[in-house]
Structure formats: structure tokens, C-alpha cells
Design an enzyme around this catalytic site. Sequence first.
Site: not given
Length: 425
Positions: A240, A276-279, A315, A319, A344-345
Site C-alpha cells: 500500500g 506485500e508491496p507492489g507499486r 489508470r 481513477y 472511442c471513449e
Amino acid sequence: MTHFHLCDGVVHCESVALPQLARDVGTPLFVYSSAAMLAQARRLRSALALLGDPLIAYAVKANPNAAVLATLSGEGLGADVVSGGEYARARAAGVSPDRIVFSGVGKTAAEMQLALEGGLRQFNLESAEEAEMLSQVASGLGRAAPVAIRVNPDVDAGSHAKISTGAARSKFGIPFADTAEVAARVRELPALDLIGVAVHIGSQLTSLAPLERAFGRIGTLIDELRAAGHDIRTADLGGGLGVRYEPSAPEPPSIEDYAAMVARVTRGWNVGLAFEPGRLIVGDAGVLLTEVIRVKAGAAGPIVVLDAAMNDLMRPSLYDAWHGIDAVAPDGETMIADIVGPVCETGDTFALARRIDSVSAGDLMIIRTAGAYGATMASTYNSRALIPEVLVNGTDWAVVRERRDTAAFLREEHVPAWIGREAAG
Ligand code: LLP
């Protein structure tokens, strides 16, 4: 320190010039720096050394590429997995079973079986219902399943709502008030061995305060469970910790401050710790390299249309995330523009009214901090290819995932005979 830097006027990843990768591999593509991810892994390990020798279980979901996992497993990191697919990837990358933690709110019987047969350090249990299923699966296999209770500490992570997981109403973890009952049930059930507790309150946290509150509750939980006779030996404090996406935003807490906080809060716990690090490990180690298709005159100013889109990097549209966007060969001039992809959004927008380096059709740009939750969340929306990934190591580089293009989609899809294609022709 960034491993994507200007050298002779051109952005390099370590010692490799990005235009060379664009030429040889084709855009868009993800480019990862081995040195960047190793530097973060080492910095984290050395900061956490004051806690003994905790397990650093890299959150595979952040970037599951086989070469990335092999790089990190070679550095001694374990893996936090949330599916059979991630478990298989971790094992294929050489992560030893006793360094694998299995998280996730919806583990299936088949996934439990896979991990029990292959071996793991622990399942992080998310409900009493899951305990019942795990007990059955483990009993059927004649093995004991090591489990930790993942508590929902009811702490607001203060992060984006879609990536906060620690509030009482969220689907994650076991409510604090129910943990004693669930632990008692785990003790009754055959083939379960309650070894610890776990918590993860959300991602991209930019303050230590909510983490400290959540860890404090974990301390209380350990005391309560021990008082009830459970032999609690481990505490998994999740991931986190955020990284800096926006240069003008305040610096997130440093790894060293995080480690000092953990040391303070966990003093006297007498458990083996896991993280549990990811980013934190891979976020800054990747960019999305893209070419400007054209610069279109828009009502409010220029619109830079890239060949990368929301399907490659979700992302910003998912977000409203801010990512740095720079020219690969900036000429010193700037412009204010919207930066968009071709999908096309309206949501296929990387930035609105952003001051960026002046660019025109054919120029290369990078979207920064795309090493985490980039390629792993990509889709083929608008029948766009899944784009390649390149890993750089000094002057070396390799394509570590090939482009998956239209020919592959057409091979994988089937038109049943009853549709009678000839009638349409
Ligand atoms: N452990 C658990 C149980 C998790 O659910 C997660 C992330 C992690 C560890 C790793 O968190 P990290 O250290 O990377 O913050 N797609 C979103 C992020 C989703 C995070 C999901 N869980 C984004 O792009 O921001």
C-alpha cells in the site's frame, strides 16, 4: 533517482535510448528498468532489516511479467498472489513455496488445491465461509493448510475510493468484531493451522497515519488471539505504500520512515513479519513509450492523439490518475494540450489542459510511473493489440512480452458452423 533520464537530449532507460526501442519493437510499448526495480527492492530490504528478516512478498498483480518476477525472485523476494494464475507465475519465476502468500476474497477450491499441492507459506483467510471450504479441500488432500486471519480494521486509507480496502463496508477481510469467533472456528475445523494475522487497507497511501492505526489494531488482535490460546507466529502487514506520480505533489512517506513506524508499532509482538508491496517496487520502474499520431486542433486548444490508449494504461480513465507525460526528445518549447488516445471513449484521456513539451506528429512521448498496474490491467478494447513489454538492464534489453495482435485474436475466436458464413457472402 530515476532510471529514465535525458542523455544527449534523448530520454534513455538506463543506457538504452528510447527511440531505438521504438524503432526496433514498435510503439506503443512498456519499457521497464531492472536497475530501478532492484534499487527499490534493496532499499526496502535494507530498511526493513531492523525488523529481523521479514518476508517481502511482492504483490504479483502490480506487474506479473515473467521477467519482472524472475528479477525480483532472484533478489530474494517472495510473492503475494491472488489467483491460481499468479501462483503459477510465481512458481515459474522460481519463488520458493515458503515465500508465497495467497490473498484474495474469492479463492476457489481449485486454487486452494493448486497452492496446497505446490506448497505455500499461508493463505490469508477472508471469511469463515472460506475457512470451511479450505478445510474441506485440505482434508481431502490430507494436508494441513497454514492460515492467517485477514482482518478488516475499519480504517479509512485516505486513498482513492476504488483502491481503498480497509473500511468496514468493503468486501475485504474479516470484521474486527468477528475475528475471535472465526479463529475459534478455524481451530475446530480439521486440516487448518492458524499461524497468524494479516491486514491490507489499500493502495497508493500517501500518509503513514492510517497504516499505523491499522497496525495498532493488529497488535490488539494478536494479544486477544493469544489470550484465547491461539499460537500466533506471523503478522502480514500488506502493501500500500504510495509512490510519487506528480512532481508537485508532496513526497509520499519514505521507505525508511515506514520501516521506523513499523518497528515502533510492532515492538514486542514476537512474530515473523511479512509485507506485500507492489507499486513501491515497480511503479517507477516503467514507462509507456508512445508515438504522437497527430496533433488535432481542438475547440479549447491542441489535442495530442497518441498511439497508446486507455486499454494500455487504464489508470487515468479508471481513477483519474495523474501520470507525468514528457517528450522523448524535448526541444525546450512547451504547449498546453489535451493528451488522448485513439479509443472511442471520452474517458480515453491521459491529461487535460496539461503543459507539456511541444510535440508534433511522429514524436515519441513517455507516460511515466507505468511499471505498476499498467500492462497487467490492459485490455484489447477497440480490438487493439496487447502491447509488448521490454526489460532493460544496463546496455542490454529484451522483449519480455510479445505484441498480441489481431492475427492472434482471430486465431483464438471461432465462428460456429451454424452461422452459415456462406449465406452472408
Ligand atoms: N496486498 C493486497 C492484499 C492487495 O490487495 C494489494 C493491492 C497489494 C498487497 C499491493 O498493494 P500496493 O503495494 O501495490 O499498493 N489498480 C490500482 C491498484 C489496486 C491495488 C489492489 N491491491 C491502481 O492502479 O492504482
